[in-house]
Design a protein around this motif. Structure first.
Motif, mmCIF file in Angstrom:
data_model
loop_
_atom_site.group_PDB
_atom_site.id
_atom_site.type_symbol
_atom_site.label_atom_id
_atom_site.label_comp_id
_atom_site.label_asym_id
_atom_site.label_seq_id
_atom_site.Cartn_x
_atom_site.Cartn_y
_atom_site.Cartn_z
ATOM 1 N N ALA A 167 0.748 -1.201 -0.083
ATOM 2 C CA ALA A 167 0.077 0.036 0.090
ATOM 3 C C ALA A 167 1.029 1.235 -0.063
ATOM 4 O O ALA A 167 2.168 1.039 -0.002
ATOM 5 N N GLN A 168 0.345 2.263 0.004
ATOM 6 C CA GLN A 168 1.392 3.552 -0.134
ATOM 7 C C GLN A 168 1.880 3.727 1.346
ATOM 8 O O GLN A 168 1.481 3.787 2.294
ATOM 9 N N GLY A 169 3.087 3.486 0.905
ATOM 10 C CA GLY A 169 4.315 3.769 1.979
ATOM 11 C C GLY A 169 4.413 2.341 2.710
ATOM 12 O O GLY A 169 5.213 2.280 3.814
ATOM 13 N N ILE A 170 3.813 1.454 2.493
ATOM 14 C CA ILE A 170 4.017 0.147 3.152
ATOM 15 C C ILE A 170 4.755 -1.143 2.238
ATOM 16 O O ILE A 170 4.123 -1.187 1.032
ATOM 17 N N TYR A 171 5.763 -1.740 2.685
ATOM 18 C CA TYR A 171 6.324 -2.515 1.690
ATOM 19 C C TYR A 171 6.578 -3.890 2.596
ATOM 20 O O TYR A 171 6.343 -3.897 3.540
ATOM 21 N N TYR A 172 6.959 -4.896 1.729
ATOM 22 C CA TYR A 172 6.950 -6.401 2.295
ATOM 23 C C TYR A 172 8.079 -6.859 1.537
ATOM 24 O O TYR A 172 8.478 -7.062 0.288
ATOM 25 N N VAL A 173 9.023 -7.614 2.597
ATOM 26 C CA VAL A 173 10.171 -8.400 1.855
ATOM 27 C C VAL A 173 9.446 -9.761 1.526
ATOM 28 O O VAL A 173 8.941 -10.412 2.353
ATOM 29 N N PRO A 174 9.722 -10.043 0.153
ATOM 30 C CA PRO A 174 9.238 -11.319 -0.548
ATOM 31 C C PRO A 174 9.466 -12.627 0.426
ATOM 32 O O PRO A 174 10.520 -12.572 0.713
ATOM 33 N N LYS A 175 8.376 -13.400 0.703
ATOM 34 C CA LYS A 175 8.540 -14.604 1.123
ATOM 35 C C LYS A 175 7.968 -15.676 0.132
ATOM 36 O O LYS A 175 6.859 -15.857 0.042
ATOM 37 N N ILE A 176 8.767 -16.369 -0.025
ATOM 38 C CA ILE A 176 8.485 -17.630 -1.385
ATOM 39 C C ILE A 176 8.419 -18.931 -0.719
ATOM 40 O O ILE A 176 9.296 -19.554 0.096
ATOM 41 N N ASP A 177 7.341 -19.472 -1.018
ATOM 42 C CA ASP A 177 7.171 -20.932 -0.699
ATOM 43 C C ASP A 177 7.644 -21.717 -2.018
ATOM 44 O O ASP A 177 7.036 -21.503 -3.133
ATOM 45 N N PRO A 178 8.335 -22.759 -1.697
ATOM 46 C CA PRO A 178 8.524 -23.619 -3.096
ATOM 47 C C PRO A 178 7.319 -24.186 -3.659
ATOM 48 O O PRO A 178 7.286 -24.518 -5.015
ATOM 49 N N VAL A 179 6.310 -24.475 -2.966
ATOM 50 C CA VAL A 179 4.930 -25.063 -3.599
ATOM 51 C C VAL A 179 3.893 -23.826 -4.001
ATOM 52 O O VAL A 179 3.427 -23.758 -5.070
ATOM 53 N N LEU A 180 3.505 -23.024 -2.988
ATOM 54 C CA LEU A 180 2.586 -22.129 -2.905
ATOM 55 C C LEU A 180 3.202 -20.878 -3.880
ATOM 56 O O LEU A 180 2.106 -20.020 -4.100
ATOM 57 N N GLY A 181 4.420 -20.682 -3.905
ATOM 58 C CA GLY A 181 4.891 -19.448 -4.363
ATOM 59 C C GLY A 181 4.872 -18.271 -3.226
ATOM 60 O O GLY A 181 5.222 -18.517 -2.409
ATOM 61 N N GLU A 182 4.889 -16.960 -4.073
ATOM 62 C CA GLU A 182 4.959 -15.886 -2.805
ATOM 63 C C GLU A 182 3.880 -15.856 -2.079
ATOM 64 O O GLU A 182 2.541 -15.902 -2.482
ATOM 65 N N LEU A 183 4.064 -15.796 -0.525
ATOM 66 C CA LEU A 183 3.073 -15.533 0.159
ATOM 67 C C LEU A 183 2.968 -14.293 0.748
ATOM 68 O O LEU A 183 3.619 -13.646 1.532
ATOM 69 N N LEU A 184 1.950 -13.547 0.390
ATOM 70 C CA LEU A 184 1.444 -12.176 0.874
ATOM 71 C C LEU A 184 0.845 -11.986 2.152
ATOM 72 O O LEU A 184 -0.067 -12.991 2.425
#
Length: 210
Positions: free
Chosen positions: A52-69
Motif C-alpha cells: 500500500a502507499q508507504g508500506i512494503y513487504y520483503v518477499p517470502k517464497i514458498d516452493p509450492v505455493l509461490g509468494e506468500l503475501l
C-alpha cells in the motif's frame, strides 16, 4: 540517491522474508524523495513488494505455493503497532470474525484511537475509523468483539442459530470483563446480551424491541 540505495539494501539484508516495512523505517538514510525512489527501484527489481502507499513487504517464497503475501488484517495490525494505537474490528468484519456471518467483507473497518485513514491493500479496503473512548474501553476479547459486531444486527429479526453461537462464545468470556463491557454497551445491546445469557440454550430467543 546513489548513496541512499546501498544503505537501504544493507538494511534489507538484516530483515527476514515476510517482514512488513514502512518508509519511516528508512528515515535518516537520506532525503524522503531519494528513499522513495530507491524503494521504487527495489520493487521493480523484485527485492520488495509494495502493499500500500508507504508500506512494503520483503518477499517470502514458498516452493509450492509461490509468494506468500500478508493478509490485510496482518498489515492493519502492523500499522497499528507501528503507530502505537489500538484497533478493534467492527461491523460486518466483526460479525465475520465471530463466525456470526458467512458474508465475506469487502472492507475491513476498525475503530481506533489513532488517525482515521483508508488503506488500499490489494483488492481490500481497510478503514481506521475514529471512535469514542467508551468503545475503546471495552476489555473482553470476546465481549468487545460481540458488542461492536452487534451494531450491524437488527434485533427485531429472530435468529436462533445466531443466538446459540453468540451465547456459546460469550460464555467463554471472563465474567468480570463481560460485566465491565456490558456496562459500556449501548442499551439495546446490553438488554439483548443479558436476555440471551439468561435464556436456556434449548429455548428460542425473544426479539428485543428498540
Amino acid at each position: 540517491m546513489e548513496k541512499v540505495a546501498p544503505h537501504i539494501v544493507s538494511l534489507l539484508t538484516r530483515r527476514k522474508a515476510g517482514d512488513i516495512l514502512f518508509i519511516s523505517d528508512f528515515r535518516g538514510e537520506g532525503a524522503e524523495t531519494a528513499i522513495r525512489k530507491a524503494l521504487s527501484r527495489l520493487v521493480k527489481s523484485g527485492k520488495l513488494h509494495r502493499l500500500a502507499q508507504g508500506i512494503y513487504y520483503v518477499p517470502k517464497i514458498d516452493p509450492v505455493l509461490g509468494e506468500l503475501l500478508p493478509s490485510a488484517e496482518q498489515v492493519a495490525q502492523k500499522v497499528a503497532d507501528k503507530e502505537k494505537v489500538h484497533i478493534y474490528p467492527t461491523g460486518v468484519y466483526a460479525l465475520n470474525r465471530l463466525g456470526l456471518s458467512t458474508q465475506v467483507p469487502t472492507k475491513l473497518v476498525y475503530l481506533t484511537d489513532g488517525v482515521p485513514r483508508l488503506l488500499t491493500i490489494g483488492k481490500m479496503k481497510v478503514r481506521f475509523k475514529s471512535t469514542t473512548p467508551k468503545k475503546l474501553a471495552l476489555k473482553g476479547p470476546i465481549s468487545r468483539l460481540a458488542i461492536l459486531a452487534l451494531d450491524e444486527i437488527d434485533f427485531r429479526q429472530p435468529d436462533p442459530e445466531r443466538d446459540q453461537k453468540l451465547r456459546s462464545l460469550l460464555q467463554q468470556e471472563d465474567p468480570k470483563k463481560l460485566k465491565h463491557d456490558l456496562q459500556l454497551a449501548p442499551g439495546r445491546t446490553h438488554d439483548y446480551i443479558v436476555k440471551l445469557l439468561k435464556t436456556p440454550a434449548n429455548d428460542g430467543m425473544v426479539a428485543t424491541n428498540d
